[in-house]
Design a protein around this motif. Structure first.
Motif, PDB file in Angstrom:
ATOM      1  N   ILE A  15     -40.924  55.230  21.221  1.00 39.97           N
ATOM      2  CA  ILE A  15     -39.428  54.137  21.735  1.00 39.97           C
ATOM      3  C   ILE A  15     -38.779  56.003  21.117  1.00 39.97           C
ATOM      4  O   ILE A  15     -38.257  56.221  20.261  1.00 39.97           O
ATOM      5  CB  ILE A  15     -39.454  54.023  20.405  1.00 39.97           C
ATOM      6  N   PRO A  16     -37.659  55.361  21.727  1.00 41.22           N
ATOM      7  CA  PRO A  16     -36.358  57.077  21.744  1.00 41.22           C
ATOM      8  C   PRO A  16     -35.689  56.984  20.564  1.00 41.22           C
ATOM      9  O   PRO A  16     -35.410  55.807  20.085  1.00 41.22           O
ATOM     10  CB  PRO A  16     -35.590  56.902  23.058  1.00 41.22           C
ATOM     11  N   PRO A  17     -36.081  58.317  20.238  1.00 43.62           N
ATOM     12  CA  PRO A  17     -34.700  58.443  18.877  1.00 43.62           C
ATOM     13  C   PRO A  17     -33.302  58.161  18.600  1.00 43.62           C
ATOM     14  O   PRO A  17     -33.273  57.413  17.665  1.00 43.62           O
ATOM     15  CB  PRO A  17     -34.725  59.678  18.164  1.00 43.62           C
ATOM     16  N   VAL A  18     -32.671  57.768  19.893  1.00 40.76           N
ATOM     17  CA  VAL A  18     -31.432  56.492  19.787  1.00 40.76           C
ATOM     18  C   VAL A  18     -30.967  55.697  19.283  1.00 40.76           C
ATOM     19  O   VAL A  18     -30.134  55.341  18.391  1.00 40.76           O
ATOM     20  CB  VAL A  18     -30.692  57.417  21.210  1.00 40.76           C
ATOM     21  N   LEU A  19     -32.544  55.057  19.658  1.00 40.39           N
ATOM     22  CA  LEU A  19     -32.627  53.536  19.140  1.00 40.39           C
ATOM     23  C   LEU A  19     -32.584  53.306  17.905  1.00 40.39           C
ATOM     24  O   LEU A  19     -32.173  52.119  18.316  1.00 40.39           O
ATOM     25  CB  LEU A  19     -33.542  52.684  20.326  1.00 40.39           C
ATOM     26  N   TYR A  20     -33.352  54.072  17.262  1.00 43.26           N
ATOM     27  CA  TYR A  20     -33.915  54.141  15.810  1.00 43.26           C
ATOM     28  C   TYR A  20     -32.078  54.080  15.061  1.00 43.26           C
ATOM     29  O   TYR A  20     -31.410  53.287  14.578  1.00 43.26           O
ATOM     30  CB  TYR A  20     -35.085  54.992  15.200  1.00 43.26           C
ATOM     31  N   LEU A  21     -31.368  55.345  15.750  1.00 45.04           N
ATOM     32  CA  LEU A  21     -29.948  55.738  15.123  1.00 45.04           C
ATOM     33  C   LEU A  21     -28.959  54.626  15.230  1.00 45.04           C
ATOM     34  O   LEU A  21     -28.555  53.993  14.353  1.00 45.04           O
ATOM     35  CB  LEU A  21     -29.691  56.782  16.387  1.00 45.04           C
TER      36      LEU A  21
END
Length: 226
Positions: free
Chosen positions: A205-211
């Motif tokens: 999962i890309p880190p941008v989605l977590y943010l």
């Protein structure tokens, strides 16, 4: 002075025939008949003593009786072109008078008795040896005959063929063919291993989605607090 006429009647009277092949001992029988009323001592001689075995070679023939003598020719390489000069002589004389039992008389028939006997009282008959090779025996090789015996004495080697099981002996039917297609290999026929093939890996999962998810969650919580 002429010799005394032979009192023993010999059968055969003139020839001893030996029928080949001569790769083994060949025996010719000689019958001595005593037609008189006296006991007759006899002795068998030959010109080739190493080639023959005679049983008995001496003894006593009782009155009006007979005795059989076996003349055994020893094995040898027969050559048809070689002239045979072997001969036998049956020497005889009347036994001494007196009450002598048979065993004592036989023991008396020795070389010394024949040497001490009155030569004018001795009788003899001569026989020549005849070798006959049958037509089917074209060769008479003594060494080859021995080798053939040795080969025949060796037992043949039997091949070690495994016996078929009762199931293998039974004829195959149509049902057997169907059953063979549905049978799975047994454990003894399978090969086990721990080297499995790698499965599909999960996607990262890309880190941008977590943010983005954190900002949305913070905005929602801020509204409830105010």
């Amino acid at each position: 002075m002429s010799k005394l006429e032979q009192v023993l009647i010999l059968e055969p009277s003139g020839e001893l025939k030996f029928k080949g092949p001569f790769t083994e001992v060949v025996t010719s029988n000689l019958k001595l008949n005593n037609p008189t009323d006296k006991r007759v001592c006899f002795k068998v001689k030959t010109t080739a003593p190493r080639r023959y075995c005679v049983r008995p070679n001496s003894g006593v023939v009782e009155p009006s009786s007979s005795i059989n003598v076996s003349v055994m020719l020893q094995p040898f390489d027969y050559d048809p072109q070689e002239k045979n000069k072997h001969k036998f002589m049956v020497q005889s004389m009347f036994a001494p008078e007196g009450g002598i039992d048979n065993e004592t008389m036989i023991n008396m028939v020795s070389d010394k008795m024949w040497k001490d006997a009155d030569q004018t009282q001795l009788m003899d008959s001569k026989l020549k040896c005849v070798f006959e090779l049958p037509p089917e025996a074209l060769q008479n090789d003594l060494d080859a005959a021995k080798e053939a015996k040795e080969v025949a004495a060796v037992p043949p080697v039997k091949p070690n063929i495994p016996k078929a099981s009762p199931e293998a002996k039974r004829p195959v039917t149509q049902d057997d063919g169907l059953r063979q297609r549905n049978v799975t290999p047994s454990d003894s026929q399978q090969t086990f291993t721990t080297e499995f093939a790698p499965g599909p890996q999960p996607r990262a999962i890309p880190p941008v989605l977590y943010l983005l998810a954190a900002l949305i969650l913070g905005f929602i919580l801020g509204k409830f607090i105010l």
